[in-house]
Design a protein around this motif. Structure first.
Motif, mmCIF file in Angstrom:
data_model
loop_
_atom_site.group_PDB
_atom_site.id
_atom_site.type_symbol
_atom_site.label_atom_id
_atom_site.label_comp_id
_atom_site.label_asym_id
_atom_site.label_seq_id
_atom_site.Cartn_x
_atom_site.Cartn_y
_atom_site.Cartn_z
ATOM 1 N N ILE A 107 34.244 52.602 22.462
ATOM 2 C CA ILE A 107 33.992 52.770 23.897
ATOM 3 C C ILE A 107 34.129 54.227 24.301
ATOM 4 C CG2 ILE A 107 34.911 52.276 26.205
ATOM 5 C CD1 ILE A 107 35.530 49.439 25.217
ATOM 6 N N ASN B 10 34.271 41.989 38.548
ATOM 7 C CA ASN B 10 35.059 41.537 37.415
ATOM 8 C C ASN B 10 36.195 40.597 37.831
ATOM 9 O OD1 ASN B 10 35.589 41.898 34.457
ATOM 10 N ND2 ASN B 10 37.572 42.549 35.236
ATOM 11 N N MET C 56 33.557 40.347 27.444
ATOM 12 C CA MET C 56 33.320 41.599 26.718
ATOM 13 C C MET C 56 32.073 41.510 25.832
ATOM 14 S SD MET C 56 35.364 44.177 27.312
ATOM 15 C CE MET C 56 35.713 45.183 25.873
ATOM 16 N N ALA D 247 28.868 41.272 28.389
ATOM 17 C CA ALA D 247 28.733 42.484 29.206
ATOM 18 C C ALA D 247 28.278 43.662 28.351
ATOM 19 C CB ALA D 247 30.051 42.807 29.896
ATOM 20 N N ASN D 248 28.773 43.765 27.120
ATOM 21 C CA ASN D 248 28.374 44.877 26.257
ATOM 22 C C ASN D 248 26.947 44.726 25.750
ATOM 23 O OD1 ASN D 248 30.508 47.059 25.531
ATOM 24 N ND2 ASN D 248 31.681 45.171 25.746
ATOM 25 N N TYR E 290 24.991 45.844 28.622
ATOM 26 C CA TYR E 290 25.214 47.285 28.730
ATOM 27 C C TYR E 290 24.293 48.047 27.776
ATOM 28 C CZ TYR E 290 28.456 51.303 29.461
ATOM 29 O OH TYR E 290 29.037 52.491 29.799
ATOM 30 N N VAL F 118 33.248 46.090 31.872
ATOM 31 C CA VAL F 118 33.815 46.351 30.545
ATOM 32 C C VAL F 118 35.169 47.046 30.658
ATOM 33 C CG1 VAL F 118 33.500 47.691 28.421
ATOM 34 C CG2 VAL F 118 31.581 46.417 29.389
ATOM 35 N N THR G 93 37.999 44.755 32.041
ATOM 36 C CA THR G 93 38.349 43.731 31.050
ATOM 37 C C THR G 93 39.140 44.338 29.902
ATOM 38 O OG1 THR G 93 36.303 42.554 31.610
ATOM 39 C CG2 THR G 93 37.434 41.880 29.612
ATOM 40 N N MET G 94 38.724 45.527 29.457
ATOM 41 C CA MET G 94 39.437 46.196 28.371
ATOM 42 C C MET G 94 40.890 46.462 28.750
ATOM 43 S SD MET G 94 38.886 50.070 26.956
ATOM 44 C CE MET G 94 39.611 50.657 28.495
ATOM 45 N N ALA H 4 27.993 50.248 22.494
ATOM 46 C CA ALA H 4 28.112 48.962 23.181
ATOM 47 C C ALA H 4 27.805 47.804 22.237
ATOM 48 C CB ALA H 4 27.182 48.923 24.394
#
Length: 440
Positions: free
Chosen positions: A236, A279, A292, A295-296, A299, A331, A334-335, A412
């Motif tokens: 990331i 989120n 995750m 969304a990635n 992304y 992202v 959430t991370m 991503a």
């Protein structure tokens, strides 16, 4: 239960830290190459050397915070002790004394490494605070969302106002302008961190720490989810944050509109805040791990679209970038919500509390990834023939556009793939929190 005032007091801490984080992410590479006059490859080396130093300081601070005992708690005192030095170093890092050659490079290395050292001393205990403030999963999510929102409010402010303020305060002298602007940012950093120190409380500091620092990090190293999270965060911060630092080059050289970058970034970060707010709804209904993954993937798709949109009219690439940042908000929030899961898992497996050690190990991956991204940017610029304050070749222009789109998209995709094998779902974490030694 945590009140709104305490949640906000915690969140504004990341508003303060963003004045360092955003400044480094958005402007330090540009400041060193185009204002201070340092070779881009050397700047990339500086970023990597600083992270090697972090490999020492981050775990030390994590272990120290686990063993700190004061009337203010284990973690809060670090905000009190190190807020002022952090503010001073932020100002000095963006100051350009009359130096040449080796002396200029030594000054850059010394101030930047010191800045990140004091950032570590304050930020790692701050990042561990949610575990000591509450054991409730929803409250930790709320704290994560508040901190990310506050952080990116600061990003909006910094991205929109920094370059105009540099021009205004410097009156045409960018070196003077950067120095004055970041002296102001340093003062804001110090004052806001003191407000966080005053406004939060540590309620859950019970539990035995590991008998030695080596034991603490052995406990962390034995946890497979930690290594997966380390790899995820490194990706990331290596590739997915690249557009933030390259945007000023994109506008200055690719579009020929240097002044336009402030509005561009500000719009992006406002969209990112929207993603963080969205989120809250998403995480209340779906597992963090699944969020995750999807969304990635989205992304990565939109980042690839920016490669085409960059050659279209301004409204098009503005909108695509805002969609990118909307997904980035999901992202990022959430991370951060998953960082506390690692500390709980380590305690569950080992029977010993290692909040600071776990948090420092994860947050090191953020800075490590950012430094690798800086090294990659500087190395690519140097290899492809970037020349500061001059017309760039078509090869360099294509590189800049790719760094805004295709390279981050690879990051991503990598995150999504790693999340497929990441084992800590929300259901698993519910069981772990119920069974860990300090659950009662």
């Amino acid at each position: 239960m945590l009140g709104r005032k305490e949640k906000l007091s915690f969140g504004i801490g990341d508003f303060a830290f963003a004045f360092t984080w955003a400044s480094v992410a958005l402007y330090l590479m540009y400041f060193y190459t185009d204002v201070f006059g340092i070779d881009p490859a050397l700047v990339g080396t500086l970023f990597l050397v600083a992270r090697l130093w972090d490999a020492v300081t981050d775990p030390v601070v994590g272990v120290l915070s686990d063993r700190t005992r004061t009337r203010f708690g284990r973690l809060r005192p670090y905000l009190l002790w190190f807020s002022l030095p952090l503010g001073i170093l932020l100002a000095l890092t963006f100051t350009t004394p009359e130096l040449t050659g080796t002396a200029k490079v030594v000054y850059a290395f010394a101030t930047y490494i010191a800045l990140m050292g004091f950032y570590t001393l304050a930020n790692i205990p701050y990042s561990a605070l949610p575990v000591s403030m509450t054991t409730d999963n929803q409250e930790r999510r709320d704290l994560s969302n508040v901190r990310v929102i506050c952080s990116y409010v600061a990003f909006v402010v910094i991205s929109y106002t920094t370059l105009p303020m540099v021009k205004t305060l410097g009156d045409g002298d960018d070196a003077l302008g950067f120095s004055l602007v970041f002296a102001l940012y340093g003062a804001i950093t110090c004052l806001v961190l003191l407000m966080t120190f005053k406004g939060v409380r540590e309620r859950h500091t019970e539990g035995d720490s590991a008998g030695s620092p080596i034991t603490s990090f052995k406990d962390v190293a034995r946890a497979k989810p930690f290594w997966l999270m380390f790899a995820i965060c490194t990706l990331i911060f290596t590739l997915m944050l690249m557009p933030d630092s390259v945007a000023i080059y994109f506008f200055k050289y690719y579009l020929g509109d240097e002044d336009g970058v402030s509005l561009f970034l500000a719009c992006g970060y406002m969209a990112l805040i929207g993603g963080v707010l969205l989120n809250q709804y998403v995480l209340s209904r779906f597992c963090k791990r699944q969020v995750m993954i999807w969304a990635n993937l989205a992304y990565a798709t939109v980042l690839c679209a920016f490669f085409v949109a960059a050659d279209m009219a301004a409204p098009v690439y503005f909108l695509v970038f805002m969609l990118i940042k909307l997904l980035a908000g999901i992202v990022a929030a959430t991370m951060w919500a998953m960082v506390g899961d690692i500390a709980d898992f380590v305690e569950y497996r080992s029977g010993r509390r290692a909040t600071g050690a776990s948090t420092s190990a994860v947050t090191f991956s953020h800075k490590f990834g950012m430094s690798v991204g800086g090294l990659l940017t500087g190395t690519l610029f140097s290899a492809f023939g970037y020349v500061p304050n001059a017309a760039q070749s078509e090869t360099v222009l294509t590189l800049i556009k790719s760094m805004m789109s295709l390279l981050p998209a690879l990051g991503a995709l990598g995150v999504a793939l790693l999340m497929v094998i990441y084992p800590l779902s929300d259901a698993a974490m519910t069981t772990i929190r119920q069974q860990k030694p300090t659950s009662n």
